[in-house]
Design an enzyme around this catalytic site. Structure first.
Site, PDB file in Angstrom:
ATOM      1  N   ASP A  13     -27.724   6.559  66.528  1.00  0.00           N
ATOM      2  CA  ASP A  13     -29.096   6.425  66.043  1.00  0.00           C
ATOM      3  C   ASP A  13     -29.309   7.589  65.075  1.00  0.00           C
ATOM      4  O   ASP A  13     -29.462   8.729  65.499  1.00  0.00           O
ATOM      5  CB  ASP A  13     -30.066   6.502  67.236  1.00  0.00           C
ATOM      6  N   LYS A  78     -33.839  11.038  56.032  1.00  0.00           N
ATOM      7  CA  LYS A  78     -33.784   9.577  56.086  1.00  0.00           C
ATOM      8  C   LYS A  78     -34.815   8.935  55.144  1.00  0.00           C
ATOM      9  O   LYS A  78     -34.626   7.822  54.666  1.00  0.00           O
ATOM     10  CB  LYS A  78     -34.030   9.151  57.528  1.00  0.00           C
ATOM     11  N   GLU A 172     -32.626  -1.117  63.981  1.00  0.00           N
ATOM     12  CA  GLU A 172     -33.096  -0.339  65.129  1.00  0.00           C
ATOM     13  C   GLU A 172     -33.826  -1.199  66.174  1.00  0.00           C
ATOM     14  O   GLU A 172     -33.556  -1.064  67.362  1.00  0.00           O
ATOM     15  CB  GLU A 172     -33.995   0.810  64.650  1.00  0.00           C
ATOM     16  N   ASP A 195     -42.253   0.938  67.097  1.00  0.00           N
ATOM     17  CA  ASP A 195     -41.423   2.153  67.067  1.00  0.00           C
ATOM     18  C   ASP A 195     -42.164   3.272  66.344  1.00  0.00           C
ATOM     19  O   ASP A 195     -42.294   3.257  65.126  1.00  0.00           O
ATOM     20  CB  ASP A 195     -40.102   1.819  66.350  1.00  0.00           C
TER      21      ASP A 195
END
Ligand code: AMP
Length: 606
Positions: A13, A78, A172, A195
């Site tokens: 992850d 990211k 994800e 999320d």
């Protein structure tokens, strides 16, 4: 090396705030810990000063010294991976770390986002190789469902730069759904995954059909997350202090943000957080508190922004003829805030599901996908469920559930444990069944003694795996990962064949005693924390005690003695909130000491 060892594939992850690596080990997914025992790697990279020739620092040490070297420390990379300078707003571009290459590529602190991400991925590779004690180079990596092809390709390229062979890039939310075991639920269903991490939010709607997931809709905001709540809290602190942000130096603002985050996390389980800022600005000190209620008022407007994003995704799914959600899953560290589950229930009339560690769900799912790819996970047929939870006793006499009540069987699950004290020679594994928080209130099904190589506290790694087969036979396998030695205990039928009345009584008792049980668990956890802190502080004072001021030393000693005296109180006068607050105070008082220890360790490493 055997073929099986060569074949290992791990799941990664690669998160905005934190990154994790996991693997399926003897049938169960686990998150791997680095040498220091940390399972979560802050996604922060610090490059050396140009001419120093020092190594790149990744993770906690980089995050801790970000304030000192902001110009060469990169976090949240990211957000920029796979984006060109033309996609980035002028406002973002003005961020002093961003610059543009000749071909409209982006540079962050003078490096490409791929290069920065590769540093994180290399660190995860080291963790995997350390934990698995073998070279590891194959990985499944997760990316947000909304990532476009360029972003996916860039992530893959970063992994390749770090020496990984990317077996698959998965979404994800799909990984999260795998971690929740949804792929094993036979029927077709629609799953929404909410999320909320540190810096990003997304809601994805997946359709699960015949074991395959399809992304139906997704919506998100890459600039929305727990960090915004930290910011709102820090601004609240400023108002309490009657100051403006402009009055502060950047390191002071960073300190307020850090305390804001700590307070926010603390208030997920507590009612109030005491803020103490001794000699914070121009010799002036401040003390005030933040209550859980105040935090909720600060967080609410931020959470409300997630509502409209969810509605967008629901509308998109509806337009595709999928109006009804069957399950709502929560992942990401921020969903530990109790307010979120309440709001989701209110907004969408659906009870959201949360696993024990929402911040690990994506990595666990990636590990499961990796396990499927290398044949370590078989697709199982569902036949029955466990009537009561099965687990083992852990430190402090607590029940640690390994297979929860109502799990479908056959089932397989496990965890890694370590030694609580130095030079311990064995670990007694008491296998328990029941729903109570304290081990002694559950039923003992059996016990095994697992010898392991004596070493410092936290050095042993013993994996405990529970397997219930089709016939309801529970096998408890424990393995000392350093010697690979296995110990097996087989418990016939007891685990599944339990008299209905006894099950009912156990479940009833767990409800009747929920409050007492929980209080005892919370006390035990706080007590364990104190017992860990006190010797660590004492050791740190011996090593670097000379390097802090007398008043700091006095403050630390006073805080330590507060903790020690609270521990000594008789049982009927125990005060868990006071102990937690004292732990917190001791933790706070030792920040400088800890920073000096880190500096010293870094100096030595260089
Ligand atoms: P993730 O990106 O999933 O690792 O989540 C990181 C975010 O989760 C950060 O904003 C953390 O402050 C937040 N977080 C972690 N633990 C808690 C907690 N107990 N309560 C509230 N937020 C938390």
């Amino acid at each position: 090396m055997s073929n099986a060892e060569q074949e290992v594939i791990v799941g990664i992850d690669l998160g905005t705030t934190n990154s994790l690596v996991g693997v399926v080990d003897s049938g169960f997914p686990i998150i791997l810990a680095d040498q220091a025992g940390h399972r979560m790697l802050p996604s922060v990279v610090q490059f050396p000063a140009d001419d120093s020739g020092a190594e790149v620092i990744v993770g906690l040490a980089a995050r801790n010294s970000q304030v000192v070297h902001p110009e060469r420390t990169v976090s949240s990379i990211k957000r920029f991976i796979g984006r060109s300078a033309n996609d980035v707003s002028t406002e973002e571009m003005q961020n002093e770390q961003l610059s543009r290459t000749g071909s409209d590529g982006l540079l962050v602190a003078g490096k490409t986002p791929e290069k920065v991400s590769a540093e994180i991925l290399s660190e995860l590779k080291k963790t995997a190789e350390y934990a698995l004690e073998q070279p590891v180079s194959r990985a499944v990596i997760t990316v947000p469902a909304y990532f476009n092809n360029t972003q996916r390709e860039a992530t893959k390229k970063a992994a390749e730069l770090a020496g990984w062979k990317v077996e698959r890039i998965i979404n994800e939310p799909t990984a999260a759904a795998l971690a929740y075991g949804l792929d094993r639920e036979g029927e077709e269903q629609l799953v929404a995954v909410y999320d909320l991490g540190g810096g990003t939010f997304d809601l994805s709607i997946l359709q699960l059909k015949e074991g395959l997931f399809e992304v139906i809709a997704t919506a998100g905001d890459t600039e929305l997350g727990g960090d915004d709540i930290d910011q709102a809290v820090a601004e609240f602190f400023l108002s309490k202090m009657e100051l403006q942000k402009e009055d502060l130096e950047s390191s002071q603002w960073a300190e307020l943000l850090r305390i804001g985050r700590e307070a926010k996390e603390y208030l997920s389980e507590n009612e109030a957080y005491d803020v103490r800022l001794p000699f914070f600005r121009e010799g002036k000190s401040w003390e005030f508190s933040l209550t859980a209620e105040q935090l909720e008022l600060l967080a609410d407007p931020i959470l409300l922004r997630t509502k409209s994003i969810c509605q967008r995704a629901f509308a998109e799914a509806e337009a595709k003829g999928k109006p009804q959600i069957d399950q709502l899953l929560m992942v990401g560290g921020s969903t530990r805030m109790p307010l979120i589950a309440r709001r989701l229930k209110e907004w969408f009339g659906k009870e959201p599901q949360m696993s024990g560690n929402p911040d690990e769900a994506v990595a666990l799912g990636a590990a499961i996908q990796a396990g499927i790819l290398c044949g370590r996970v078989r697709n199982v047929v569902l036949v029955d469920v466990t009537p009561l939870s099965l687990g083992i006793e852990t430190f402090g006499g607590l029940m640690n559930v390994i297979i929860p009540r109502n799990s479908t069987i056959p089932a397989k699950a496990g965890e890694m444990f370590t030694n609580a004290v130095a030079n311990q020679e064995s670990l007694a594994i008491r296998v328990l069944q029941g729903e109570r928080e304290m081990a002694r209130d559950n039923w003992q099904l059996g016990e095994i003694e697992v010898p392991f190589t004596p070493g410092p506290k936290g050095s042993a790694r013993v994996g405990v795996q529970f397997t219930i087969d089709q016939d309801g036979i529970l096998e408890v396998l424990s393995r000392d990962t350093s010697t690979g030695e296995d110990h097996i205990l087989e418990i016939r039928n007891a685990a599944v064949d339990v008299d209905d009345e006894a099950v009912e009584k156990m479940v009833e008792e767990s409800i009747d005693f929920a409050f007492e049980d929980m209080s005892e668990r919370i006390w035990t956890e706080a007590e364990m924390k104190s017992r860990e802190l006190l010797p660590a502080v004492e050791a740190a004072l011996t090593v670097v005690g000379e390097e802090i001021t007398d008043s700091e030393k006095l403050e630390i000693e006073a805080a330590a003695s507060d903790v020690a005296s609270l521990l000594e109180l008789p049982e009927n006068r125990r005060d868990v909130n006071a102990l937690k607050a004292a732990n917190q105070k001791l933790d706070d008082a030792t920040q400088t000491l800890a920073a000096i220890l880190v500096e010293k360790a870094l100096d030595e490493a260089l």
